[in-house]
Scaffold this motif. Structure first.
Motif, PDB file in Angstrom:
ATOM      1  N   ASN A 298       0.815  -1.210   0.000  1.00  0.00           N
ATOM      2  CA  ASN A 298       0.000   0.000   0.000  1.00  0.00           C
ATOM      3  C   ASN A 298       0.850   1.262   0.000  1.00  0.00           C
ATOM      4  OD1 ASN A 298      -3.082  -0.459   0.302  1.00  0.00           O
ATOM      5  ND2 ASN A 298      -2.184  -2.016   1.607  1.00  0.00           N
TER       6      ASN A 298
ATOM      7  N   VAL B 118      -6.021  -1.163  -4.501  1.00  0.00           N
ATOM      8  CA  VAL B 118      -6.979  -1.937  -3.725  1.00  0.00           C
ATOM      9  C   VAL B 118      -8.247  -2.228  -4.523  1.00  0.00           C
ATOM     10  CG1 VAL B 118      -6.220  -1.399  -1.400  1.00  0.00           C
ATOM     11  CG2 VAL B 118      -7.598   0.259  -2.619  1.00  0.00           C
TER      12      VAL B 118
ATOM     13  N   LEU C 119     -12.519  -2.159  -0.937  1.00  0.00           N
ATOM     14  CA  LEU C 119     -12.568  -0.814  -0.360  1.00  0.00           C
ATOM     15  C   LEU C 119     -13.312  -0.783   0.972  1.00  0.00           C
ATOM     16  CD1 LEU C 119     -13.391   1.199  -3.607  1.00  0.00           C
ATOM     17  CD2 LEU C 119     -11.188   1.064  -2.432  1.00  0.00           C
TER      18      LEU C 119
ATOM     19  N   SER D 268     -11.235   0.715   6.285  1.00  0.00           N
ATOM     20  CA  SER D 268     -10.706   2.084   6.338  1.00  0.00           C
ATOM     21  C   SER D 268      -9.200   2.100   6.582  1.00  0.00           C
ATOM     22  CB  SER D 268     -11.428   2.888   7.420  1.00  0.00           C
ATOM     23  OG  SER D 268     -11.254   2.295   8.697  1.00  0.00           O
TER      24      SER D 268
ATOM     25  N   TRP E 229      -6.957   0.043   5.575  1.00  0.00           N
ATOM     26  CA  TRP E 229      -6.310  -0.267   4.292  1.00  0.00           C
ATOM     27  C   TRP E 229      -6.363   0.951   3.363  1.00  0.00           C
ATOM     28  CZ3 TRP E 229      -7.018  -5.958   2.554  1.00  0.00           C
ATOM     29  CH2 TRP E 229      -6.026  -6.300   1.641  1.00  0.00           C
ATOM     30  N   ASN E 230      -7.522   1.571   3.278  1.00  0.00           N
ATOM     31  CA  ASN E 230      -7.686   2.728   2.405  1.00  0.00           C
ATOM     32  C   ASN E 230      -6.777   3.880   2.837  1.00  0.00           C
ATOM     33  OD1 ASN E 230      -9.654   1.234   1.086  1.00  0.00           O
ATOM     34  ND2 ASN E 230     -11.347   2.209   2.185  1.00  0.00           N
ATOM     35  N   GLU E 231      -6.637   4.089   4.151  1.00  0.00           N
ATOM     36  CA  GLU E 231      -5.788   5.167   4.649  1.00  0.00           C
ATOM     37  C   GLU E 231      -4.331   4.956   4.238  1.00  0.00           C
ATOM     38  OE1 GLU E 231      -8.396   6.134   8.710  1.00  0.00           O
ATOM     39  OE2 GLU E 231      -6.470   5.081   8.821  1.00  0.00           O
TER      40      GLU E 231
ATOM     41  N   GLN F 198      -3.273   3.335   1.635  1.00  0.00           N
ATOM     42  CA  GLN F 198      -3.171   3.476   0.190  1.00  0.00           C
ATOM     43  C   GLN F 198      -3.022   4.934  -0.227  1.00  0.00           C
ATOM     44  OE1 GLN F 198      -2.915   2.227  -3.747  1.00  0.00           O
ATOM     45  NE2 GLN F 198      -2.977   0.890  -1.964  1.00  0.00           N
TER      46      GLN F 198
ATOM     47  N   ASP G 251     -12.557   5.470 -10.763  1.00  0.00           N
ATOM     48  CA  ASP G 251     -12.289   4.573  -9.651  1.00  0.00           C
ATOM     49  C   ASP G 251     -12.481   3.107 -10.016  1.00  0.00           C
ATOM     50  OD1 ASP G 251     -15.023   4.677  -9.928  1.00  0.00           O
ATOM     51  OD2 ASP G 251     -15.419   4.581  -7.775  1.00  0.00           O
TER      52      ASP G 251
ATOM     53  N   ARG H  17      -7.804   3.520  -6.157  1.00  0.00           N
ATOM     54  CA  ARG H  17      -9.249   3.346  -6.009  1.00  0.00           C
ATOM     55  C   ARG H  17      -9.724   3.833  -4.642  1.00  0.00           C
ATOM     56  NH1 ARG H  17     -11.691  -1.138  -5.954  1.00  0.00           N
ATOM     57  NH2 ARG H  17     -13.532  -0.451  -7.090  1.00  0.00           N
ATOM     58  N   ALA H  18      -8.782   3.975  -3.689  1.00  0.00           N
ATOM     59  CA  ALA H  18      -9.149   4.468  -2.359  1.00  0.00           C
ATOM     60  C   ALA H  18      -9.194   5.992  -2.297  1.00  0.00           C
ATOM     61  CB  ALA H  18      -8.169   3.937  -1.321  1.00  0.00           C
TER      62      ALA H  18
END
Length: 603
Positions: free
Chosen positions: A75, A82, A85, A88, A90-92, A94, A449, A598-599
């Motif tokens: 990441n 990713v 989704l 959170s 993981w998204n942070e 990324q 996205d 995508r995040a």
């Protein structure tokens, strides 16, 4: 690492502990989990039991057993993007919005400090206690064996601190071997009183203090990994070949010296490895095949001629994401999608992450080169043969100046072109996304996205991708240090010492790596293929596509610097690029290259 030790000595050691001691090895006056140093250890097998711990910790759940590679490194360095989704944390990571509450960024901290604790216990408690207990009865062979074991432990402590510094220190570079008083990490030195909370709660040491401490550990490792009888560097053979040896410690020492810009010392360390370790670059075919736990290769994996520190992962029947295991579950997060006759395909794992599309451009693949599809949305969907043939030629013919960097296919599976084994049948890799999110499969332009190319990540993934194969318990070795990296480090040292972009020694070592990538003889100069400068300021790599849609003046530094590019391409997907991003100060460049995921937008 240490396959036989982790699997066999662990069992034997526990058996000895439980049944081989006449007196209780637990101090009943202390909490139940405190070992009695007056009793323990009583044998070399029990000493080995404690050395196993920092070795095994490398592939613990928090590190290379599961979460560190896919959830953390892939990441922050954008090896991957990713598909999932719904988390959170993981998204942070990324989009590089990392905070102290993020469980994925906290896991490596816990895992790495556990390794520090284990190595420190071995160095400060286990070996001294054993020597004191045995006294004059300690044999000469056991004395030498303990010397080597201490060398391994010093290295393993330094290894864990090396990761801690690169992930959590405020800064990492000590300019000109001067000083850097920015916060590094907490050093649990031998004088800390374990159990004394006030003493344990020390502040972070400075960056300079941390690197000097790691350097001291690595020098101690090399001293202990020297044969006391004749002064020769210790290497291992047979079942011991997975152990840390003198040259593994010297390689990490050279890398750490570079953080303090001690270029001549680092150069000398790397040259010693090149001249005396006996390591050679693998053929391109072996290089291509050594990442996936394929049994056909694994039979000789400890004969890998370029690995200096090889982390052995053993396919087993236990769940590596749930606790201690000799296996790894890292590929569970990014298992590929393959054609099972149903639109969208299937994946044997979670399939949460795929190769970030911008990496295709960096390797020189035409980012807008899409296949022509027919019968989309049906089991009979097909790809035009001309597309598959064209891409297959790119992959196999390796036409320099025409085709993408061949390492692209070492690092990734190409949809529709690459195949995997599903049971007994070879089937095509499919674009990532399980049907609804992939532009390939809808054949219409989607919003930003939506996954575009959707290549699957290949390194450390399953070689067979069988539906019956559980990626929670598979084996694919990791290579922390390889000879090709030593060559690239040498190139940098010569470049920094001479200040000359065309330094002949620097070019020779970088071109050895470059030639191997194109399946060419690596020790022979090749006009029209070899780099003629490291950083000429003009376009010198395959990364020719503009990587940023909002800043048309931006130029990717990897397209202008051969050392940067070769390091990125050679070690892609090995959880190492972030170290170079930090040391070379490439963070702003990387954010510009990848731009968004995508995040969300990368800032």
């Amino acid at each position: 690492m240490k396959r036989y030790i982790i699997k066999l000595s662990f069992i034997l050691g526990v058996s000895t502990l439980l049944f081989g001691c006449k007196k209780s090895f637990v101090d009943e006056s202390q909490p139940y989990n405190v070992l009695n140093p007056d009793i323990f250890p009583e044998s070399m097998a029990q000493v080995d039991y404690f050395l196993n711990s920092p070795y095994a910790n490398i592939h613990s759940v928090e590190l290379f057993g599961f979460s560190d590679l896919g959830r953390f490194f892939y990441n922050i360095d954008h090896t991957g993007d990713v598909a999932w989704l719904g988390t959170s944390d993981w998204n942070e990571l990324q989009v590089l919005h990392v905070n102290a509450a993020n469980s994925y960024s906290g896991a490596p901290w816990r895992g790495l400090y556990r390794g520090v604790q284990q190595a420190r216990t071995f160095i400060d408690e286990i070996v001294p206690n054993f020597k004191a207990k045995k006294g004059s009865s300690l044999s000469a062979s056991d004395t030498t064996a303990l010397r080597y074991k201490l060398g391994e432990a010093y290295y393993l402590r330094a290894w864990h601190y090396f990761f801690l510094m690169n992930l959590y220190a405020q800064d990492v570079v000590v300019k000109g071997n001067g000083d850097n008083t920015e916060p590094g990490v907490i050093l649990f030195t031998s004088d800390i009183k374990i159990g004394d909370r006030a003493d344990e709660m020390r502040p972070r040491s400075t960056v300079k203090q941390c690197w000097d401490y790691i350097i001291a550990d690595l020098k101690d490792a090399m001293t202990h990994l020297t044969n006391p009888a004749n002064g020769t560097p210790k290497t291992w053979a047979g079942v011991d070949k997975g152990r840390i040896d003198y040259y593994a410690a010297e390689a990490l020492l050279g890398r750490v010296l570079m953080y303090e810009e001690r270029w001549s010392e680092a150069r000398d360390a790397f040259l010693d490895i090149v001249q005396h370790s006996g390591k050679t670059l693998m053929s391109f075919s072996d290089y291509y095949n050594m990442w996936n736990g394929n049994p056909q290769y694994a039979y000789t994996e400890n004969n890998n001629t370029e690995a200096l520190h090889q982390v052995t992962i053993v396919r087993s029947g236990d769940n590596a994401m749930a606790g201690s295991s000799t296996a790894s579950a890292v590929s569970l997060l990014y298992t590929p999608f393959y054609d099972n006759g149903v639109p969208g395909g299937a994946t044997p794992g979670y399939g949460n992450m795929f190769m970030h599309d911008r990496n295709l451009g960096r390797f020189g693949f035409p980012q807008h080169y899409y296949p022509v599809m027919k019968n989309l949305g049906t089991p009979g969907r097909t790809v035009e043969t001309a597309y598959v043939d064209s891409c297959y030629h790119m992959k196999t013919m390796k036409r320099y100046g025409v085709d993408p960097d061949p390492r692209l296919w070492v690092c990734a599976y190409q949809p529709w072109v690459d195949t995997v084994l599903n049971n007994t049948n070879k089937v095509a890799i499919l674009p990532y996304g399980a049907g609804t999110e992939t532009e390939y499969q809808l054949n219409t332009t989607q919003s930003s996205d939506v996954i575009k190319h959707g290549w699957s990540l290949r390194k450390f993934n399953l070689y067979d991708v069988q539906a019956s194969q559980n990626p929670r318990m598979h084996g694919a070795d990791f290579y922390f240090t390889r000879l090709s990296e030593v060559y690239l480090n040498l190139a940098e040292c010569y470049w920094k010492l001479s200040g000359n972009d065309a330094d002949p020694n620097a070019l020779e070592y970088i071109n050895r790596v470059h030639r191997r990538a194109w399946d060419l003889p690596n020790n022979t100069s090749l006009g029209g293929v070899d780099y003629t400068a490291l950083a000429s300021g003009t376009q010198i790599t395959k990364a020719q596509l503009h990587p940023n849609t909002t800043d048309l003046s931006f130029q990717d530094q990897l397209a202008l610097n051969a050392l940067y590019y070769e390091t990125w391409a050679e070690t892609f997907g090995e959880a190492k690029w972030w170290f170079n991003v930090r040391r070379w100060g490439l963070g702003p460049n990387e954010a510009k290259v990848y731009e968004k995921s995508r995040a969300g937008a990368i800032t």
